[in-house]
Design an enzyme around this catalytic site. Structure first.
Site, mmCIF file in Angstrom:
data_model
loop_
_atom_site.group_PDB
_atom_site.id
_atom_site.type_symbol
_atom_site.label_atom_id
_atom_site.label_comp_id
_atom_site.label_asym_id
_atom_site.label_seq_id
_atom_site.Cartn_x
_atom_site.Cartn_y
_atom_site.Cartn_z
ATOM 1 N N THR A 150 10.179 8.040 -23.000
ATOM 2 C CA THR A 150 10.166 6.579 -22.955
ATOM 3 C C THR A 150 10.612 5.968 -24.286
ATOM 4 O OG1 THR A 150 8.325 6.754 -21.406
ATOM 5 C CG2 THR A 150 8.762 4.592 -22.316
ATOM 6 N N LYS A 210 2.091 4.680 -23.947
ATOM 7 C CA LYS A 210 3.444 5.072 -24.357
ATOM 8 C C LYS A 210 4.416 3.899 -24.246
ATOM 9 C CE LYS A 210 5.235 5.473 -19.991
ATOM 10 N NZ LYS A 210 6.553 5.232 -19.402
#
Length: 332
Positions: free
Chosen positions: A248, A191
């Site tokens: 994120t 991620k």
């Protein structure tokens, strides 16, 4: 009352120390620098990483690793992924042999292509069933401010996952358990790379359609890699996959997204580091190790490859966007 030791007093390590204390544990927090330990111990504040946020009295801080680890029942490793091996090797004789060890590091080790739990097992001579991984949509400052959040604690030994779950369950922090360590770790490592791509797009002035497309296709390529290395694909639809990815990739509190935005504006890696936290974002290193892991398993990860080319092969962001948009058309 559980004795918890958190090794690493960065923003996330400090935050988790607070969460464990708020959940009722007795917590020792190890800081690499004596000045940070003293700031926490005396002022009840980590002025370097979480200025303005109070640290509860249930947390004691020290720069002495032996003192920090003595009698620990749960050891939380909060050091960066690429320095994890060296730190664990230093602490191998200090970590109690019956303690549960929780990894916060998100990455794939450069060179060995090992996941962080594998590094801990090898470097620390620790049985895999004692190693857990904590991952999810957990931006440190929001959690430290006691904004409601959920996370995943993954361990191959479900009882150990449940013990860790009980120890960290604060009123504002809801942990779920999982036995898919591989998927939980890969979601956390990959991620950061996709967040760099989203940041680059934002830095170029591109909007929400672009970001949503990168998040969605990023999730697809992370899932492909996960399935190739033995993860449960369902993990990537949960907190440690989609949840962590969205947080994120979307939040200005995300160092990787902010770092990518600077690259999108034309900064070099050094300039981007200076403009953000003074450090290169972990996704920069992870982009190479994740790309190499995908190569090894024959998995196509175009966004990861593009980020790797920008960070390590000198490709400019405009060329990266063009390369992604110019890929051959196919069925989703």
């Amino acid at each position: 009352m559980v004795n918890v030791t958190v090794m690493g007093a960065g923003s996330w390590g400090t935050t988790l120390a607070k969460v464990f204390a708020d959940a009722g544990a007795t917590v020792r927090l190890w800081a690499r620098r004596e000045s940070v330990a003293q700031s926490i111990q005396v002022m009840r504040e980590n002025v370097d990483y979480l200025p303005g946020l109070s640290i509860p009295m249930g947390v004691s801080a020290t720069a002495d690793a032996a003192r920090a680890l003595a009698d620990a029942e749960i050891v939380v490793l909060g050091v960066p992924s690429q320095s994890l091996r060296g730190n664990v090797e230093q602490w191998v004789q200090l970590i109690p042999r019956d303690a549960i060890v929780i990894s916060l590091a998100k990455g794939v080790e450069h060179g060995s292509l090992m996941r962080m739990s594998e590094v801990i097992a090898e470097a620390g001579q620790i049985e895999p069933e004692r190693i857990a991984v904590l991952s999810g949509p957990n931006l440190a400052r929001e959690v430290a401010m006691e904004q409601p959040a959920a996370t995943v604690i993954a361990c191959t030994n479900e009882r150990n996952a449940q013990r860790a779950q009980a120890a960290v369950a604060a009123p504002y922090f809801r942990p779920y358990t999982n036995t898919d360590v591989i998927g939980t770790e890969l979601g956390g490592a990959c991620k950061n790379v996709i967040a760099l791509a989203c940041g680059m797009a934002s830095g170029k002035g591109l909007g929400e359609n672009t970001s949503a497309s990168l998040i969605t296709r990023g999730l697809a390529e992370i899932t492909r890699l996960g399935e190739a290395v033995g993860a449960d694909s369902r993990t990537f639809a949960g907190l440690a996959g989609l949840g962590d990815l969205v947080a994120t990739c979307s939040s200005p509190l995300s160092r990787n997204r902010s770092f990518g935005a600077r690259l999108g504006k034309g900064d070099s890696l050094e300039q981007a580091a200076h403009a953000t936290s003074g450090q290169v974002a972990e996704g920069v290193t992870s982009s190479e190790s994740v790309f190499r892991l995908a190569e090894w398993h024959g998995v196509d990860m175009p966004i990861t490859h593009a980020v790797y080319q920008v960070c390590h092969e000198g490709m400019d962001v405009d060329t990266m966007v063009g390369a992604l948009m110019g890929r051959s058309k196919k069925s989703e």
